[in-house]
Design an enzyme around this catalytic site. Structure first.
Site, PDB file in Angstrom:
ATOM      1  N   ASN A 161       0.807  -1.226   0.000  1.00 16.24           N
ATOM      2  CA  ASN A 161       0.000   0.000   0.000  1.00 16.24           C
ATOM      3  C   ASN A 161       0.839   1.274   0.000  1.00 16.24           C
ATOM      4  O   ASN A 161       0.379   2.305  -0.484  1.00 16.24           O
ATOM      5  CB  ASN A 161      -1.003  -0.006   1.165  1.00 16.24           C
ATOM      6  CG  ASN A 161      -0.331   0.003   2.497  1.00 16.24           C
ATOM      7  OD1 ASN A 161       0.646  -0.701   2.713  1.00 16.24           O
ATOM      8  ND2 ASN A 161      -0.829   0.807   3.414  1.00 16.24           N
ATOM      9  N   GLY A 237       2.602  -5.748   7.515  1.00 17.47           N
ATOM     10  CA  GLY A 237       1.627  -6.468   6.701  1.00 17.47           C
ATOM     11  C   GLY A 237       0.454  -6.909   7.541  1.00 17.47           C
ATOM     12  O   GLY A 237       0.124  -6.279   8.555  1.00 17.47           O
ATOM     13  N   SER A 238      -0.156  -8.003   7.128  1.00 15.48           N
ATOM     14  CA  SER A 238      -1.406  -8.413   7.766  1.00 15.48           C
ATOM     15  C   SER A 238      -1.155  -9.301   8.986  1.00 15.48           C
ATOM     16  O   SER A 238      -0.080  -9.895   9.144  1.00 15.48           O
ATOM     17  CB  SER A 238      -2.257  -9.173   6.750  1.00 15.48           C
ATOM     18  OG  SER A 238      -1.580 -10.351   6.370  1.00 15.48           O
ATOM     19  N   ALA A 240      -2.545 -12.168   9.570  1.00 16.55           N
ATOM     20  CA  ALA A 240      -2.418 -13.577   9.192  1.00 16.55           C
ATOM     21  C   ALA A 240      -0.975 -13.902   8.804  1.00 16.55           C
ATOM     22  O   ALA A 240      -0.417 -14.921   9.253  1.00 16.55           O
ATOM     23  CB  ALA A 240      -3.365 -13.885   8.024  1.00 16.55           C
ATOM     24  N   ALA A 242       1.661 -12.232   9.681  1.00 24.99           N
ATOM     25  CA  ALA A 242       2.514 -12.015  10.853  1.00 24.99           C
ATOM     26  C   ALA A 242       2.638 -13.289  11.691  1.00 24.99           C
ATOM     27  O   ALA A 242       3.682 -13.542  12.296  1.00 24.99           O
ATOM     28  CB  ALA A 242       1.951 -10.882  11.705  1.00 24.99           C
ATOM     29  N   GLU A 259       4.436  -4.685  12.402  1.00 25.77           N
ATOM     30  CA  GLU A 259       3.538  -3.526  12.232  1.00 25.77           C
ATOM     31  C   GLU A 259       2.364  -4.015  11.401  1.00 25.77           C
ATOM     32  O   GLU A 259       2.510  -4.279  10.208  1.00 25.77           O
ATOM     33  CB  GLU A 259       4.278  -2.390  11.540  1.00 25.77           C
ATOM     34  CG  GLU A 259       5.451  -1.912  12.382  1.00 25.77           C
ATOM     35  CD  GLU A 259       6.113  -0.655  11.841  1.00 25.77           C
ATOM     36  OE1 GLU A 259       5.861  -0.294  10.692  1.00 25.77           O
ATOM     37  OE2 GLU A 259       6.875  -0.058  12.598  1.00 25.77           O
ATOM     38  N   CYS A 292      -3.125   1.555   6.688  1.00 30.16           N
ATOM     39  CA  CYS A 292      -3.255   0.803   7.948  1.00 30.16           C
ATOM     40  C   CYS A 292      -3.845   1.663   9.050  1.00 30.16           C
ATOM     41  O   CYS A 292      -4.601   1.186   9.885  1.00 30.16           O
ATOM     42  CB  CYS A 292      -1.906   0.258   8.376  1.00 30.16           C
ATOM     43  SG  CYS A 292      -0.658   1.542   8.586  1.00 30.16           S
ATOM     44  N   GLU A 467       8.764   1.301  16.410  1.00 32.57           N
ATOM     45  CA  GLU A 467       9.911   1.829  15.676  1.00 32.57           C
ATOM     46  C   GLU A 467       9.746   3.347  15.614  1.00 32.57           C
ATOM     47  O   GLU A 467       8.719   3.891  15.984  1.00 32.57           O
ATOM     48  CB  GLU A 467      10.009   1.185  14.287  1.00 32.57           C
ATOM     49  CG  GLU A 467      10.319  -0.325  14.374  1.00 32.57           C
ATOM     50  CD  GLU A 467      10.576  -0.995  13.031  1.00 32.57           C
ATOM     51  OE1 GLU A 467      11.196  -0.364  12.162  1.00 32.57           O
ATOM     52  OE2 GLU A 467      10.149  -2.153  12.850  1.00 32.57           O
TER      53      GLU A 467
HETATM   54  P1  NAD Z   1       0.462  -9.317   3.588  1.00 26.18           P
HETATM   55  O1  NAD Z   1       0.633  -9.769   4.988  1.00 26.18           O
HETATM   56  O2  NAD Z   1      -0.338 -10.138   2.669  1.00 26.18           O
HETATM   57  O3  NAD Z   1       1.898  -9.168   2.878  1.00 26.18           O
HETATM   58  C1  NAD Z   1       2.917  -8.352   3.428  1.00 26.18           C
HETATM   59  C2  NAD Z   1       4.267  -8.855   2.956  1.00 26.18           C
HETATM   60  O4  NAD Z   1       4.478 -10.143   3.520  1.00 26.18           O
HETATM   61  C3  NAD Z   1       4.390  -9.034   1.429  1.00 26.18           C
HETATM   62  O5  NAD Z   1       5.677  -8.615   1.028  1.00 26.18           O
HETATM   63  C4  NAD Z   1       4.239 -10.525   1.252  1.00 26.18           C
HETATM   64  O6  NAD Z   1       4.887 -11.014   0.106  1.00 26.18           O
HETATM   65  C5  NAD Z   1       4.938 -11.033   2.505  1.00 26.18           C
HETATM   66  N1  NAD Z   1       4.587 -12.393   2.905  1.00 26.18           N
HETATM   67  C6  NAD Z   1       3.439 -13.072   2.662  1.00 26.18           C
HETATM   68  N2  NAD Z   1       3.517 -14.323   3.192  1.00 26.18           N
HETATM   69  C7  NAD Z   1       4.723 -14.421   3.788  1.00 26.18           C
HETATM   70  C8  NAD Z   1       5.381 -15.441   4.529  1.00 26.18           C
HETATM   71  N3  NAD Z   1       4.809 -16.633   4.758  1.00 26.18           N
HETATM   72  N4  NAD Z   1       6.612 -15.196   5.008  1.00 26.18           N
HETATM   73  C9  NAD Z   1       7.206 -13.998   4.813  1.00 26.18           C
HETATM   74  N5  NAD Z   1       6.635 -12.983   4.116  1.00 26.18           N
HETATM   75  C10 NAD Z   1       5.410 -13.192   3.615  1.00 26.18           C
HETATM   76  O7  NAD Z   1      -0.080  -7.843   3.679  1.00 26.18           O
HETATM   77  P2  NAD Z   1      -0.528  -6.903   2.479  1.00 26.18           P
HETATM   78  O8  NAD Z   1      -1.845  -7.368   1.993  1.00 26.18           O
HETATM   79  O9  NAD Z   1       0.614  -6.762   1.527  1.00 26.18           O
HETATM   80  O10 NAD Z   1      -0.684  -5.502   3.229  1.00 26.18           O
HETATM   81  C11 NAD Z   1      -1.846  -5.086   3.861  1.00 26.18           C
HETATM   82  C12 NAD Z   1      -1.719  -5.225   5.352  1.00 26.18           C
HETATM   83  O11 NAD Z   1      -0.585  -4.501   5.830  1.00 26.18           O
HETATM   84  C13 NAD Z   1      -2.915  -4.658   6.070  1.00 26.18           C
HETATM   85  O12 NAD Z   1      -3.284  -5.503   7.122  1.00 26.18           O
HETATM   86  C14 NAD Z   1      -2.378  -3.335   6.613  1.00 26.18           C
HETATM   87  O13 NAD Z   1      -3.066  -2.824   7.728  1.00 26.18           O
HETATM   88  C15 NAD Z   1      -0.979  -3.702   6.945  1.00 26.18           C
HETATM   89  N6  NAD Z   1      -0.149  -2.511   7.065  1.00 26.18           N
HETATM   90  C16 NAD Z   1       0.297  -2.142   8.307  1.00 26.18           C
HETATM   91  C17 NAD Z   1       1.059  -0.991   8.455  1.00 26.18           C
HETATM   92  C18 NAD Z   1       1.578  -0.553   9.807  1.00 26.18           C
HETATM   93  O14 NAD Z   1       2.492   0.247   9.831  1.00 26.18           O
HETATM   94  N7  NAD Z   1       1.034  -1.039  10.914  1.00 26.18           N
HETATM   95  C19 NAD Z   1       1.364  -0.213   7.330  1.00 26.18           C
HETATM   96  C20 NAD Z   1       0.868  -0.613   6.084  1.00 26.18           C
HETATM   97  C21 NAD Z   1       0.124  -1.768   5.971  1.00 26.18           C
END
Ligand code: NAD
Length: 493
Positions: A161, A237-238, A240, A242, A259, A292, A467
């Site tokens: 995003n 990321g998400s 799930a 995490a 995060e 997010c 962070e």
């Molecule tokens: P996602 O969890 O699907 O993917 C994030 C990253 O993780 C991608 O680079 C993906 O390739 C990688 N990934 C996926 N599976 C993995 C695994 N098994 N091992 C290691 N890496 C893996 O998230 P998304 O759909 O790309 O992003 C949206 C999410 O991110 C939303 O939940 C949003 O709230 C969150 N987000 C949080 C912040 C914050 O600062 N808190 C900022 C932006 C987005």
């Protein structure tokens, strides 16, 4: 004879290398995947699809480069990071164009907001590094000196995003601290990471200090976070994903910073400036709601609910949805067909459960593609899926409350705790309410004011760790206390 895959994509006339960047070299993979533009679904590039061997090579390169970079004097590390920031500034227009084509966020935001911030990430952490010190203290004549030692190769995993913004928010402090990094950008928006690798090399960052590993999360990402040579994992990321990342980190006890998502509230009290409150609410549709921190739950005091709603719908009606490259556009597309369907699934289920769409409620009929109409749903219960789960699209809900206690209970009534926004004309109330909210950041009568000196992160399922400022150095370093006896000291008196 089959033609070898091309290694350069032309995106908005900007050449982008589609291979990994490992140890100062471009590295291809046998397999590739197609990266599409959310603007019109056009294929943009065939990207190298890394797996375990590329992840191992990237971590190996980062490990090999680590001793020299860690031993590089702070002033020199800071100088190189400033040169990277200058390189980002020089290529601002290219980066903005490529980012917009790749993730669909507004070109005007990239030009004016995001890219200056990307350069600032490098400058801020370079400067902060030079100020970094702990007070020395004395224990019965012995001095204690606490130092920030670089930790080693860091795995940085980022979402789609805000690709470059989030990548550099991790890369800059990790490198400033003396670590080397492997960045795995999201597969839906990988392109600007490749441009950043070129910029960093041009700025004099030694080979292997920054590596970019392309690929899917379940392949390249998993192999990277599972690698025993990684000494820090910073993941955005998400929830799930995490869980997988945290489990992989647990195998080697690798420290991890998470995060994650949010379901943040905007509390509007009857004493608020309702024009300001409505502006803040409509702002939550920025980046098609794929933020997010977005305050997606509007909680409005009953006495002003009608007046607030009137102001909100007037403003929302003026939003221009369309091509994110156009200056007049306020809302662009969502990132991917899967994301659009996910958003629509949430909205359909909410409507089936009795919610009412005051505005929106489905994909944009005229624009087609990945454009989803800004949506506001009312008549939703606190335990409804649409109130409890992160949609990550242009979908807000509105609930009302009567008392301050009720407002706080609704605001805190999800499993997330990333941010909260409070609109009130009463500063005492603002402080009282902020003290009771579970959130990493609380904004009062404002939104998205972010200072890199402040801690950033989420509580509950919105994350683990903070962070920003010195907190970034705490995470990316191994803190060490060195205790030195006074001159002439003998242990036996
Ligand atoms: P996602 O969890 O699907 O993917 C994030 C990253 O993780 C991608 O680079 C993906 O390739 C990688 N990934 C996926 N599976 C993995 C695994 N098994 N091992 C290691 N890496 C893996 O998230 P998304 O759909 O790309 O992003 C949206 C999410 O991110 C939303 O939940 C949003 O709230 C969150 N987000 C949080 C912040 C914050 O600062 N808190 C900022 C932006 C987005």
């Amino acid at each position: 004879m089959a033609r070898p895959p091309t290694t350069t994509a032309l995106v908005a006339d900007v050449p982008v290398d589609t291979r990994h960047w490992i140890g100062g070299h471009r590295v291809a993979s046998a397999a590739t995947f197609t990266d599409h533009s959310p603007i019109d679904g056009a294929p943009l590039a065939e990207i190298a699809r890394g797996g375990a061997s590329e992840a191992a090579a990237a971590v190996g390169a980062a490990a090999a480069a680590f001793p020299d970079w860690a031993a590089t004097p702070r002033a020199e590390r800071a100088r190189v990071l400033h040169a990277v920031a200058d390189g980002v500034d020089k290529r601002r227009e290219d980066l903005a164009l490529v980012e917009t084509h790749d993730n669909g966020a507004l070109l005007r935001s990239h030009r004016r907001g995001v890219l200056p911030r990307v350069a600032h990430n490098f400058r801020f952490f370079a400067d902060r590094l030079l100020e970094l010190e702990h007070a020395e203290f004395d224990t019965r004549g012995h001095t204690n000196r606490v130092s920030w030692d670089p930790a080693g190769p860091c795995a940085l995993i980022t979402p789609w995003n805000a690709p470059l913004m989030l990548a550099t928010w991790k890369i800059a402090p990790a490198l400033a601290a003396g670590n080397t990094v492997v960045l795995k950008p999201a597969e839906w928006s990988p392109l600007t990471a490749s441009l950043l690798a070129d910029i960093a090399a041009g700025a004099g960052l030694p080979p292997g200090v920054l590596n970019v590993l392309q690929g899917y999360g379940a392949e390249a990402g998993d192999a990277l976070v599972s690698h025993p040579g990684v000494r820090r994992i910073s993941f955005t990321g998400s929830v799930a994903t995490a869980r997988h990342v945290a489990a992989a980190a647990a195998a080697h006890l690798t420290p991890v910073s998470l995060e994650l998502g949010g379901k943040s509230p905007l509390l509007v009290f009857a004493d608020a400036d309702l024009d300001l409150a409505a502006d803040l609410a409509v702002e939550q549709y920025d980046n098609a709601g794929q933020v997010c921190l977005a305050a997606t739950r509007l909680l409005v005091q009953s006495a002003v609910a009608d007046a607030f709603l009137r102001r909100f719908t007037e403003r929302a009606a003026r939003l221009r949805q369309g091509d994110p490259r156009e200056e007049a556009t306020d809302i662009g597309p969502t990132i991917h067909r899967r994301q659009l369907e996910r958003i629509d699934g949430f909205v359909r289920r909410a409507l089936d459960a009795g919610a009412r769409a005051v505005i929106g409620g489905g994909p944009h009929p005229g624009l087609g593609g990945l454009y989803y109409r800004p949506t506001l749903l009312t008549d939703v219960a606190q335990d409804a899926e649409i109130v409890q789960e992160e949609v990550f699209g242009p979908v807000l809900t509105l609930q009302t409350f009567d008392t301050e206690d009720e407002a706080v209970a609704l605001a805190n009534g999800t499993r997330f705790g990333l941010a909260a926004t409070v609109a009130t004309g009463d500063r005492e109330r603002a402080r009282r309410v902020a003290d009771r909210l579970v959130a990493g950041t609380v904004w009062t009568n404002c939104f998205f004011v972010r200072d890199l000196r402040a801690p950033f992160g989420g509580s509950r399922r919105s994350g683990i760790g903070r962070e920003g400022g010195t907190w970034s150095f705490d995470f990316y370093c191994d803190l060490k206390n060195t205790v030195t006896a006074p001159e002439g000291w003998t242990d036996h008196g």
